[in-house]
Scaffold this motif. Structure first.
Motif, PDB file in Angstrom:
ATOM      1  N   GLN A  50       0.824  -1.213   0.000  1.00 14.34           N
ATOM      2  CA  GLN A  50       0.000   0.000   0.000  1.00 14.34           C
ATOM      3  C   GLN A  50       0.857   1.261   0.000  1.00 14.34           C
ATOM      4  O   GLN A  50       0.584   2.199  -0.737  1.00 14.34           O
TER       5      GLN A  50
ATOM      6  N   PHE B  94      -5.345   3.973   2.237  1.00 13.73           N
ATOM      7  CA  PHE B  94      -4.489   2.816   2.452  1.00 13.73           C
ATOM      8  C   PHE B  94      -5.112   1.714   3.299  1.00 13.73           C
ATOM      9  O   PHE B  94      -4.653   0.579   3.275  1.00 13.73           O
TER      10      PHE B  94
ATOM     11  N   ARG C   3      -5.393   9.121   0.167  1.00  6.66           N
ATOM     12  CA  ARG C   3      -4.668   7.868   0.024  1.00  6.66           C
ATOM     13  C   ARG C   3      -5.356   6.862   0.936  1.00  6.66           C
ATOM     14  O   ARG C   3      -5.077   6.809   2.117  1.00  6.66           O
TER      15      ARG C   3
ATOM     16  N   MET D 250       0.824   3.025  -3.655  1.00  4.84           N
ATOM     17  CA  MET D 250      -0.216   4.057  -3.691  1.00  4.84           C
ATOM     18  C   MET D 250       0.142   5.093  -4.741  1.00  4.84           C
ATOM     19  O   MET D 250      -0.659   5.937  -5.083  1.00  4.84           O
TER      20      MET D 250
END
Length: 151
Positions: free
Chosen positions: A37, A120, A118, A41
């Motif tokens: 991740q 994640f 983001r 990303m």
């Protein structure tokens, strides 16, 4: 050739499921998924210049790993708790900025200075899509592997 049907007792079945969940949480998520991740990303365009406290100047493109504080705060906070009625895996993303404020939510949602969300944690925290994503498929495989050991 002869077959022999077998009934697996509930205690063995429960142990296999808990073992699969623990291995998944520790190896597939904490040791691998978070790396993916934070590495994958991607980068995003950042209109601006940031001068860090150490004097380093950062411009575009930016990435979620940055100095690694957010990543480390989650990975190092990993806890797995097994109880008689199940188990839980927990991560607390508690990295703080220079003002002492936790900032994981701002990064995740794209708030404040973090204009690009983001997400994640979404692959493991949204039930409706969990089994369509890599972490959900990994849990199924871990579970199948543990159940196959019971034969």
């Amino acid at each position: 050739m002869a077959g022999q049907p077998q009934f697996i007792g509930l205690e063995r079945l429960e142990k296999a499921l808990l073992d699969a969940f623990e291995t998944w949480a520790e190896e597939d998520i904490n040791d691998a998924h978070w790396d993916d991740q934070f590495r994958d990303m991607g980068r995003w365009k950042y209109d601006g210049v940031t001068e860090r406290a150490n004097g380093e100047v950062v411009t575009s493109p930016r990435d979620i790993y940055d100095l690694g504080e957010l990543y480390r705060s989650g990975v190092e906070s990993f806890r797995f708790d097994r109880a008689s009625d199940g188990a839980t895996a927990n991560w607390h993303w508690d990295a703080t900025n220079e003002k002492g404020q936790e900032y994981a939510w701002y990064v995740h949602e794209g708030l404040g200075q973090n204009a690009t969300p983001r997400k994640f944690t979404d692959d493991i925290s949204i039930p409706s899509s969990f089994f369509r994503k890599g972490p959900g498929r990994a849990l199924v495989l871990r579970t199948q592997a543990e159940l196959n050991k019971l034969k």
